[in-house]
Scaffold this active site. Structure first.
Site, PDB file in Angstrom:
ATOM      1  N   LYS A 227     -13.944   2.023 -16.447  1.00 36.60           N
ATOM      2  CA  LYS A 227     -14.322   0.616 -16.498  1.00 36.60           C
ATOM      3  C   LYS A 227     -15.612   0.500 -17.290  1.00 36.60           C
ATOM      4  O   LYS A 227     -16.627   1.108 -16.936  1.00 36.60           O
ATOM      5  CB  LYS A 227     -14.509   0.069 -15.083  1.00 36.60           C
ATOM      6  CG  LYS A 227     -15.003  -1.368 -15.081  1.00 36.60           C
ATOM      7  CD  LYS A 227     -14.992  -1.987 -13.711  1.00 36.60           C
ATOM      8  CE  LYS A 227     -15.510  -3.415 -13.758  1.00 36.60           C
ATOM      9  NZ  LYS A 227     -15.469  -4.063 -12.444  1.00 36.60           N
ATOM     10  N   LYS A 282     -10.202  -0.631 -18.376  1.00 31.82           N
ATOM     11  CA  LYS A 282     -10.602  -2.029 -18.366  1.00 31.82           C
ATOM     12  C   LYS A 282     -11.837  -2.213 -19.223  1.00 31.82           C
ATOM     13  O   LYS A 282     -12.780  -1.458 -19.036  1.00 31.82           O
ATOM     14  CB  LYS A 282     -10.881  -2.410 -16.921  1.00 31.82           C
ATOM     15  CG  LYS A 282     -11.363  -3.796 -16.694  1.00 31.82           C
ATOM     16  CD  LYS A 282     -11.670  -3.956 -15.240  1.00 31.82           C
ATOM     17  CE  LYS A 282     -12.242  -5.326 -15.017  1.00 31.82           C
ATOM     18  NZ  LYS A 282     -12.737  -5.492 -13.694  1.00 31.82           N
TER      19      LYS A 282
HETATM   20  C1  PBG Z   1     -15.995  -6.695 -10.250  1.00 32.98           C
HETATM   21  C2  PBG Z   1     -14.850  -7.019 -11.127  1.00 32.98           C
HETATM   22  C3  PBG Z   1     -14.981  -7.599 -12.383  1.00 32.98           C
HETATM   23  C4  PBG Z   1     -13.710  -7.812 -12.877  1.00 32.98           C
HETATM   24  C5  PBG Z   1     -12.806  -7.337 -11.923  1.00 32.98           C
HETATM   25  N1  PBG Z   1     -13.541  -6.838 -10.832  1.00 32.98           N
HETATM   26  C6  PBG Z   1     -16.191  -8.071 -13.101  1.00 32.98           C
HETATM   27  C7  PBG Z   1     -17.334  -7.186 -13.278  1.00 32.98           C
HETATM   28  O1  PBG Z   1     -17.238  -5.964 -13.239  1.00 32.98           O
HETATM   29  O2  PBG Z   1     -18.395  -7.756 -13.445  1.00 32.98           O
HETATM   30  C8  PBG Z   1     -13.441  -8.427 -14.195  1.00 32.98           C
HETATM   31  C9  PBG Z   1     -12.091  -8.943 -14.442  1.00 32.98           C
HETATM   32  C10 PBG Z   1     -11.978  -9.866 -15.586  1.00 32.98           C
HETATM   33  O3  PBG Z   1     -12.916 -10.059 -16.390  1.00 32.98           O
HETATM   34  O4  PBG Z   1     -10.899 -10.448 -15.725  1.00 32.98           O
HETATM   35  N2  PBG Z   1     -15.894  -5.695  -9.377  1.00 32.98           N
END
Ligand code: PBG
Length: 358
Positions: A227, A282
């Site tokens: 991520k 991601k």
């Molecule tokens: C946070 C989380 C995020 C997303 C999913 N879980 C945002 C972040 O890490 O700040 C992002 C998903 C998206 O942008 O569609 N745990």
């Protein structure tokens, strides 16, 4: 060789190169005209018979935002077409997902400001919003795969995914202890998959042991292994209301730097060794090389998350009439599959499933 003449007559170099002539020669095996790659592209049916990648509703997971209350629905301005919904409305929406053959849903809670704390402890409340939503979906749509997000950001006053010290640094081990409680409460409520998206070190192993110990031997761990600290999460943070709390702070001390690639493989190897069943990359489209590298090197299913910013870009350009929404969305999703994802989290899940069935 009339072809060659026509092709080169008006070119800058009127004399065809030896290589070109050789390639054009019918005696050269495997080359033009014996190999005309356009033969398999001539009709739709021919193209479908030789297709290397297919895309169907069965590849999608639908991420949704859930609110407390009854009969409530709020649009998310930076994600046109996406809403925050109370459980009753969500159950109705998920009926459409089931009907369209979308196999899974990923839940993201919108937590009221007065329920947020510095340590995010409400994340593990057995009567919390996510836990109640899981039970409601489990009862109404028993076959739908329910995926819950394990991270503290919807529950913290500062919007970080973990517990912070005085300097604002996210503390690893203290956070992991809280995430374990959160994951257990999700499993208890009936989630099929818990999905740690927090990027703390060592959390997969600890969560796996805790699940086993509590007898949740079937609960899958979908690890957000790779991520990235991405700015494409902006609209999501609007949706769950963590953007304002973050107040400009970012997540680069725990999420991966966008330039890293080898490190993604190391993250995956650790998470798999610790007990992850599936790993996630991601965002998706800007990180297709990472999807492919993981797919080629790790023997676990890879999921990819087409995140909120990817959704917003496609929506905005389509709304302006600059691109064809349906074609561009399906192309982006196909590309994510081609890169090696076995499933895709996408806010387009219902639309795409509908388009594919037409
Ligand atoms: C946070 C989380 C995020 C997303 C999913 N879980 C945002 C972040 O890490 O700040 C992002 C998903 C998206 O942008 O569609 N745990």
């Amino acid at each position: 060789m009339q072809n060659v003449e026509t092709l080169t007559k008006y070119g800058e170099n009127p004399k065809p190169s030896r290589l070109f002539l050789k390639a054009m020669s019918p005696n050269y095996p495997g080359q033009f005209p014996a190999a005309r790659l356009r033969r398999t592209r001539r009709t739709r049916n021919l193209r479908s018979l030789v297709a290397e990648t297919d895309l169907s509703a069965a590849d999608f997971i639908y991420p949704v935002f859930v609110l407390d209350g009854r009969n409530r629905e709020e649009p998310v301005p930076s994600m046109p077409g996406v809403v925050r919904q109370s459980i009753d409305r969500l159950l109705h929406t998920l009926g459409t997902a089931v009907e369209l053959g979308v196999p899974g849903v990923a839940l993201f809670p919108v937590v009221d400001a007065d329920a947020k704390t510095p340590d995010g402890r409400n994340c593990a409340d057995p009567e919390g919003l996510v836990q109640r939503t899981v039970r409601a979906i489990r009862e109404k749509w028993p076959d739908l795969v329910i995926i819950t997000d394990v991270a503290l950001d919807p529950y913290t006053t500062h919007g970080q995914d973990g517990i912070i010290d005085e300097q604002g640094y996210v503390l690893n081990d203290e956070t992991v202890a809280m995430l374990v409680r959160q994951a257990l409460s999700h499993a208890e409520a009936g989630a099929d998959m818990v999905a740690p998206s927090d990027m703390m070190d060592g959390r997969i192993g600890v969560i796996r042991s805790a699940l086993e110990e509590a007898g949740h031997v079937h609960t899958l761990i979908l690890s957000y292994a790779a991520k990235y600290a991405s700015s494409f999460y902006g609209p999501f943070r609007d949706a769950v209301g963590s953007a304002a709390n973050l107040a400009g702070a970012d997540k680069s001390t725990y999420q991966m730097s966008p330039g890293m690639s080898d490190e993604a493989l190391r993250e995956v190897a650790l998470d798999v060794a610790e007990g992850a069943d599936i790993v996630m990359v991601k965002p998706a489209l800007p990180y297709l090389d990472i999807v492919r590298r993981i797919r080629d090197s790790a023997n676990v299913p890879v999921f990819a998350y087409q995140v909120s910013g990817e959704y917003a870009m496609l929506k905005a350009a389509s709304a302006e009439g600059w691109i064809d929404e349906r074609r561009c969305v399906l192309e982006a999703l196909m590309s994510i599959k081609r890169a090696g994802a076995s499933a895709i989290l996408t806010y387009f899940a219902l639309d795409a499933a509908r388009w594919l069935s037409e």
